[in-house]
Scaffold this motif. Structure first.
Motif, PDB file in Angstrom:
ATOM      1  N   GLY A  38       0.923  -1.055   0.029  1.00 41.59           N
ATOM      2  CA  GLY A  38      -0.115  -0.084   0.009  1.00 41.59           C
ATOM      3  C   GLY A  38       0.868   1.381   0.245  1.00 41.59           C
ATOM      4  O   GLY A  38       1.782   1.154  -0.820  1.00 41.59           O
ATOM      5  N   SER A  39       0.375   2.282   0.751  1.00 43.79           N
ATOM      6  CA  SER A  39       1.320   3.574   0.902  1.00 43.79           C
ATOM      7  C   SER A  39       1.396   4.005   2.276  1.00 43.79           C
ATOM      8  O   SER A  39       0.745   3.778   3.134  1.00 43.79           O
ATOM      9  CB  SER A  39       0.363   4.599   0.401  1.00 43.79           C
ATOM     10  OG  SER A  39       0.216   4.293  -1.242  1.00 43.79           O
ATOM     11  N   LEU A  40       2.551   4.728   2.507  1.00 46.47           N
ATOM     12  CA  LEU A  40       2.948   5.405   3.742  1.00 46.47           C
ATOM     13  C   LEU A  40       3.011   6.708   3.520  1.00 46.47           C
ATOM     14  O   LEU A  40       3.443   7.194   2.573  1.00 46.47           O
ATOM     15  CB  LEU A  40       4.270   4.532   4.481  1.00 46.47           C
ATOM     16  CG  LEU A  40       3.967   3.332   4.842  1.00 46.47           C
ATOM     17  CD1 LEU A  40       5.498   2.654   5.162  1.00 46.47           C
ATOM     18  CD2 LEU A  40       3.250   3.020   6.226  1.00 46.47           C
ATOM     19  N   TRP A  41       2.587   7.604   4.662  1.00 50.72           N
ATOM     20  CA  TRP A  41       2.951   8.882   4.736  1.00 50.72           C
ATOM     21  C   TRP A  41       3.785   9.069   5.988  1.00 50.72           C
ATOM     22  O   TRP A  41       3.341   8.858   7.154  1.00 50.72           O
ATOM     23  CB  TRP A  41       1.809   9.640   5.001  1.00 50.72           C
ATOM     24  CG  TRP A  41       0.833   9.698   3.603  1.00 50.72           C
ATOM     25  CD1 TRP A  41       1.095  10.772   2.480  1.00 50.72           C
ATOM     26  CD2 TRP A  41       0.126   8.669   3.096  1.00 50.72           C
ATOM     27  NE1 TRP A  41       0.354  10.193   1.578  1.00 50.72           N
ATOM     28  CE2 TRP A  41      -0.514   8.980   1.663  1.00 50.72           C
ATOM     29  CE3 TRP A  41      -0.447   7.573   3.682  1.00 50.72           C
ATOM     30  CZ2 TRP A  41      -1.143   8.362   1.084  1.00 50.72           C
ATOM     31  CZ3 TRP A  41      -1.215   6.816   2.925  1.00 50.72           C
ATOM     32  CH2 TRP A  41      -1.734   7.393   1.703  1.00 50.72           C
ATOM     33  N   VAL A  42       5.125   9.380   5.855  1.00 49.04           N
ATOM     34  CA  VAL A  42       5.926   9.632   6.913  1.00 49.04           C
ATOM     35  C   VAL A  42       6.386  11.318   6.995  1.00 49.04           C
ATOM     36  O   VAL A  42       6.876  11.986   6.160  1.00 49.04           O
ATOM     37  CB  VAL A  42       7.375   8.823   6.819  1.00 49.04           C
ATOM     38  CG1 VAL A  42       8.362   8.972   8.073  1.00 49.04           C
ATOM     39  CG2 VAL A  42       6.768   7.334   6.473  1.00 49.04           C
ATOM     40  N   PHE A  43       6.133  11.700   8.370  1.00 46.87           N
ATOM     41  CA  PHE A  43       6.399  13.014   8.528  1.00 46.87           C
ATOM     42  C   PHE A  43       7.286  13.221   9.702  1.00 46.87           C
ATOM     43  O   PHE A  43       7.182  12.383  10.761  1.00 46.87           O
ATOM     44  CB  PHE A  43       5.003  13.664   9.095  1.00 46.87           C
ATOM     45  CG  PHE A  43       3.871  13.999   8.129  1.00 46.87           C
ATOM     46  CD1 PHE A  43       3.729  14.940   7.394  1.00 46.87           C
ATOM     47  CD2 PHE A  43       3.139  12.883   8.050  1.00 46.87           C
ATOM     48  CE1 PHE A  43       2.701  15.170   6.584  1.00 46.87           C
ATOM     49  CE2 PHE A  43       1.951  12.691   6.987  1.00 46.87           C
ATOM     50  CZ  PHE A  43       1.870  13.933   6.356  1.00 46.87           C
TER      51      PHE A  43
END
Length: 255
Positions: free
Chosen positions: A182-187
């Motif tokens: 899937g997808s990851l958003w890393v801040f």
């Protein structure tokens, strides 16, 4: 002889007139057909009322009668399968390009982030609730892997799962290695993480995810100073705007 012919002709004309009048009979002139004895649940009535529709089954057009029955059946299917109550988020009848399906979400959750799809198939129903249910656990799992790589800065991770080999809703103890895509958003917080530190973190992040056999797309974002304080699972997509970050790039983790 002529009289007999005239009588025959009159008889034929009268029969034709009766036939024509019968064809013109209005539906209201026909005997009333009995209505199906269907009692809607309170949930069904709430769904209809929210759409501005009548809450009595007999007052609905045929296509809406079919829809409200299908919605209840699909919600009950999910509730029996997972043992938790679900709420309605949307419905689409079968069409040339799509199957009959609806959107639902856990009644204890949030429609904007917890919705999933229930689809009617030839053999019954299927759903992708496991993707939605697993996403926060997966994000926390990845966060535990990445936070030690940047100990002086706060790392926040959010996830969207598009495929998984998991067959049950995970827990905090679930090992996701090699089981999802899937997808990851890393801040990361720009207040405590420099651009040079971010580059080092990026290299280590890719290596960590590859070792976990987690092959997915990662959006790595270094936020402007103090923006990390206001980030939540409900608003993180707002922070993908250049107004909020110093740098942003998408990285694809491959074998």
């Amino acid at each position: 002889m002529k009289k007999r012919q005239i009588l025959c002709l009159i008889t034929v004309v009268m029969m034709l007139m009766i036939g024509v009048c019968g064809c013109k009979m209005r539906q209201s002139d026909l005997p009333n057909q009995p209505q199906n004895d269907v009692t809607l649940s309170e949930r069904q009535k709430e769904i209809l009322a929210a759409q501005g529709l009548p809450t009595e089954y007999a007052q609905l057009p045929a296509h809406q009668q079919s829809a409200i029955v299908a919605i209840e059946e699909m919600l009950r299917y999910a509730e029996e399968k997972y043992g938790v109550p679900f709420s309605y988020a949307g419905y689409a009848a079968a069409g040339p390009m799509e199957k009959e399906h609806m959107r639902a979400y856990p009644s204890s959750g949030h429609m904007a982030v917890d919705s999933f799809t229930i689809t009617k198939t030839e053999s019954g129903y299927e759903d992708d609730f496991i993707h939605t249910a697993a996403a926060p656990y997966f994000a926390a799992y990845v966060g535990r892997q990445l936070s030690p790589l940047l100990p002086e800065s706060e790392v926040k991770v959010y996830a969207e799962i598009t495929d998984t080999t998991l067959t049950e809703v995970p827990t905090e103890e679930t090992n996701f290695a090699g089981k999802v895509s899937g997808s990851l958003w890393v801040f990361v917080d720009g207040t405590t993480c420099s651009q040079d530190e971010l580059e080092t973190f990026k290299t280590q992040m890719v290596d960590t995810l590859q070792k976990q056999e987690l092959y997915l797309g990662v959006r790595l974002v270094r936020l402007k100073a103090d923006q990390n304080l206001y980030l939540t699972e409900y608003n993180y997509t707002d922070y993908l705007s250049p107004d909020y970050y110093d740098s942003s790039e998408t990285i694809y983790i491959r074998k």
